[in-house]
Write a protein that holds these residues in place. Structure first.
Motif, PDB file in Angstrom:
ATOM      1  N   THR B  70       1.016  -1.169  -0.084  1.00 58.30           N
ATOM      2  CA  THR B  70      -0.062  -0.018  -0.081  1.00 58.30           C
ATOM      3  C   THR B  70       0.843   1.380   0.095  1.00 58.30           C
ATOM      4  N   VAL B  71       0.905   1.797  -1.257  1.00 57.47           N
ATOM      5  CA  VAL B  71       1.934   3.084  -1.419  1.00 57.47           C
ATOM      6  C   VAL B  71       0.974   4.262  -1.685  1.00 57.47           C
ATOM      7  N   ASN B  72       1.359   5.358  -0.960  1.00 56.54           N
ATOM      8  CA  ASN B  72       0.548   6.523  -1.194  1.00 56.54           C
ATOM      9  C   ASN B  72      -1.013   6.451  -1.285  1.00 56.54           C
ATOM     10  N   GLY B  73      -1.459   5.548  -0.476  1.00 55.29           N
ATOM     11  CA  GLY B  73      -2.846   5.167  -0.487  1.00 55.29           C
ATOM     12  C   GLY B  73      -3.538   4.329  -1.604  1.00 55.29           C
ATOM     13  N   LYS B  74      -2.733   3.917  -2.416  1.00 56.66           N
ATOM     14  CA  LYS B  74      -2.906   2.862  -3.611  1.00 56.66           C
ATOM     15  C   LYS B  74      -2.292   1.616  -3.281  1.00 56.66           C
ATOM     16  N   SER B  75      -3.112   0.415  -3.621  1.00 56.62           N
ATOM     17  CA  SER B  75      -2.688  -1.000  -3.722  1.00 56.62           C
ATOM     18  C   SER B  75      -1.852  -1.202  -4.840  1.00 56.62           C
ATOM     19  N   ARG B  76      -0.572  -1.594  -4.579  1.00 60.79           N
ATOM     20  CA  ARG B  76       0.135  -1.730  -5.882  1.00 60.79           C
ATOM     21  C   ARG B  76       0.875  -3.226  -5.889  1.00 60.79           C
ATOM     22  N   ARG B 131       4.657  -5.355   3.345  1.00 62.09           N
ATOM     23  CA  ARG B 131       3.049  -5.688   3.388  1.00 62.09           C
ATOM     24  C   ARG B 131       2.470  -5.181   4.538  1.00 62.09           C
ATOM     25  N   GLY B 132       1.163  -4.783   4.343  1.00 68.13           N
ATOM     26  CA  GLY B 132       0.305  -4.545   5.389  1.00 68.13           C
ATOM     27  C   GLY B 132       0.394  -3.349   6.234  1.00 68.13           C
ATOM     28  N   HIS B 133       1.294  -2.532   5.436  1.00 70.33           N
ATOM     29  CA  HIS B 133       1.668  -1.198   6.172  1.00 70.33           C
ATOM     30  C   HIS B 133       1.445  -0.132   5.409  1.00 70.33           C
ATOM     31  N   GLU B 134       1.090   0.940   5.583  1.00 68.41           N
ATOM     32  CA  GLU B 134       0.833   2.044   5.027  1.00 68.41           C
ATOM     33  C   GLU B 134       2.057   3.065   4.526  1.00 68.41           C
TER      34      GLU B 134
END
Lengths: 330, 226
Positions: B70-76, B131-134
């Protein structure tokens, strides 16, 4: 960095079982492991990720007046914990002075205690030194300004942990879980000198997991501090660090005391000589200075690190006085 | 959220980065032909490996495996080997080049990103472990047309020279201000203690941090006359 798989264990016994296999390395915060991997000093085929294990990420009362710190607790959390700041100031101060804010947000208590030495020969992939199964310690006769001045030989590394001296100043112990079950051992006894085994810094057995650190209730009236000298002020490895715990009883005499130095010996170095001199004494600057002399009387500097001796003496004196609640003049 | 454009892939404009990437690929191919150790097969051998259900063990790698960050609010979704660090994943797999890689040992702070709001060095964390972190990178903090107050303050205070440390500095300051809206100079200095600037712009960085804090609180920056 070599290729490896990441294995997430089910629980602590499963982690122990995995770590008992050859070429398996434990991953918690990962700061020291990644450094070793990038340098090619560690080359595991599998990395066992301990981060998801339950019951290892809290700071909580141990039910006997002390405190239990899970091995996965981050240095940032230790530095900011109200209970630690209040009753075990040296521990919180040691965590706050370790590395950088960005590293303290990743690095764990377990990793801080188990990190490998910073010796530049050990960290150099092209040097097969004594610690890596080679013939000799290159600090001897080599570049040794950051190496041991006390109890060195046959390897002259210094133990890099900030937390260890502070925890030993409070008589902390570590809980280790392995295939044969759990054992608890004093942190002071956990670390071993290169005389016992130059390849390692502690008695953690293959397959054992450091689960938690327990610090007993401090002595009544105990105060403590952790101070270090560095080349660079913003962040650096300490040239010398000192943790002191001083309790003063009737007639303001020292009733209990611990003095532990870091970065001067291959293990966190507790000075029984300084403690003996201080116990029962009426604390003042002169007594503290004599204790500092006693703490360094057995120092045997190498060619480039005699400068550590006066620094260590000054820090021991300062730490004792600060922990004893005495303002140093000037 | 910004357009996370991967330079040289979505556009055909010739860029320095695209040129260097191309030159690197050419060198890699050369070594593939001539050398005994070919580069990793990379994403072509990607295998699916979903996030484990609670209580279940997981084995990832050593070949590239698909993970979700989860990068900059998006799932990548990216395919990486377990040995890929978060910094490498952000730069090489997600095209987020604002996160700089300098020392690659956690000592310089150029790769500072936010992990659940806390500043961390992305070079000392495995991507799979994130993974699992913002995760928030400098691109997620603001963009040239809508800068974060800390970014604007850096521009106004001239808090950079070569600019290589700047994204990391900005991330450290932004993390500080999110939990301490009114820091003093000592707190600012401690917050950026893990960011090295070899141009020596520290005084301007401190000034920018204090100015950004004042602006975000809606008061006049320190030193400015009422």
């Amino acid at each position: 960095m070599n290729r490896f798989e990441i294995v997430t264990p089910l629980d602590v016994p499963h982690a122990s079982q995995l770590l008992a296999a050859p070429h398996h390395a434990a991953l918690a915060g990962g700061v020291d492991l990644l450094d070793l991997l990038k340098q090619g000093i560690a080359a595991p085929t599998a990395v066992v990720n301990l981060k998801g294990l339950r019951g290892m990420d809290a700071i909580e009362p141990d039910g006997r007046g002390g405190v239990r710190i899970g091995a996965l607790v981050k240095l940032r959390e230790v530095a900011a914990d109200p209970l630690l700041c209040d009753r075990y100031a040296a521990v919180a101060e040691a965590a706050a002075q370790a590395a950088t804010p960005q590293v303290r947000n990743l690095a764990t208590v377990g990793g801080n205690l188990l990190q490998r030495p910073r010796c530049w020969y050990f960290r150099n992939p092209d040097v097969k030194c004594l610690k890596k199964g080679g013939e000799r310690c290159y600090a001897l006769g080599g570049l040794n300004r950051y190496h041991a001045i006390l109890s060195g030989g046959p390897s002259f590394i210094v133990h890099p942990s900030n937390l260890a001296p502070a925890l030993i100043a409070f008589g902390a112990s570590v809980k280790l879980a392995g295939a044969a079950g759990e054992r608890t051992i004093g942190l002071e006894q956990f670390f071993i000198l290169p005389k016992a085994d130059p390849a390692r810094e502690n008695v953690l057995a293959p397959g054992e997991v450091l689960v938690a650190v327990t610090i007993p209730a401090p002595a009544p009236g105990a105060r403590s501090t952790y101070i270090e000298a560095r080349e660079k002020q913003s962040f650096d490895w300490p040239l010398v660090s000192v943790a002191a715990m001083v309790a003063r009883g009737g007639a303001r005499r020292v009733s209990d005391v611990r003095v532990v130095m870091g970065a001067v010996a291959p293990i966190p170095w507790r000075s029984h000589e300084a403690e003996a001199l201080l116990r029962g004494a009426h604390l003042d600057g002169e007594v503290a200075a004599r204790a500092a002399d006693a703490a360094l009387k057995d120092a045997v500097p190498l060619s480039d690190n005699a400068y550590k001796v006066p620094i260590a003496k000054a820090l021991v004196r300062r730490a004792i006085l600060r922990a004893g609640g005495i303002e140093e003049p000037g | 959220m910004p357009d996370n454009r991967d330079d040289g892939q979505r556009t055909r404009v010739f860029t320095r980065r695209a040129f260097i990437k191309g030159a690197g690929a050419a060198a890699a191919i050369t070594s593939f032909i001539g050398g005994p150790t070919p580069p990793s097969a990379g994403v072509t051998r990607a295998q699916s490996s979903p996030t484990p259900a609670s209580g279940a063990a997981e084995r990832l790698g050593p070949d590239a495996a698909t993970i979700v960050l989860t990068v900059n609010g998006k799932s990548r979704k990216i395919a990486v080997e377990p040995r890929v660090t978060l910094a490498e994943a952000l730069r090489d797999h997600l095209g987020l080049h604002g996160t700089k890689l300098v020392c690659d040992r956690g000592a310089c702070g150029a790769c500072t990103v936010h992990l659940d709001g806390n500043p961390v060095v992305a070079c000392m964390m495995l991507a799979a472990d994130a993974r699992g972190h913002e995760i928030v990178t400098i691109e997620g903090l603001g963009a040239p047309d809508r800068m974060h107050p800390v970014q604007s303050a850096f521009v106004e205070a001239d808090a950079l020279q070569c600019g290589f440390c700047t994204p990391g500095m900005v991330m450290s300051v932004a993390a500080l201000l999110s939990r301490n809206p009114a820091p003093d100079m000592g707190e600012v200095k401690r917050a950026v203690a893990g960011n090295i600037c070899r141009c020596g712009t520290y005084p301007h960085v401190f000034k920018a941090a204090l100015a950004a804090a004042a602006k975000m609180r809606g008061v006049k920056p320190p030193g400015e006359r009422a």
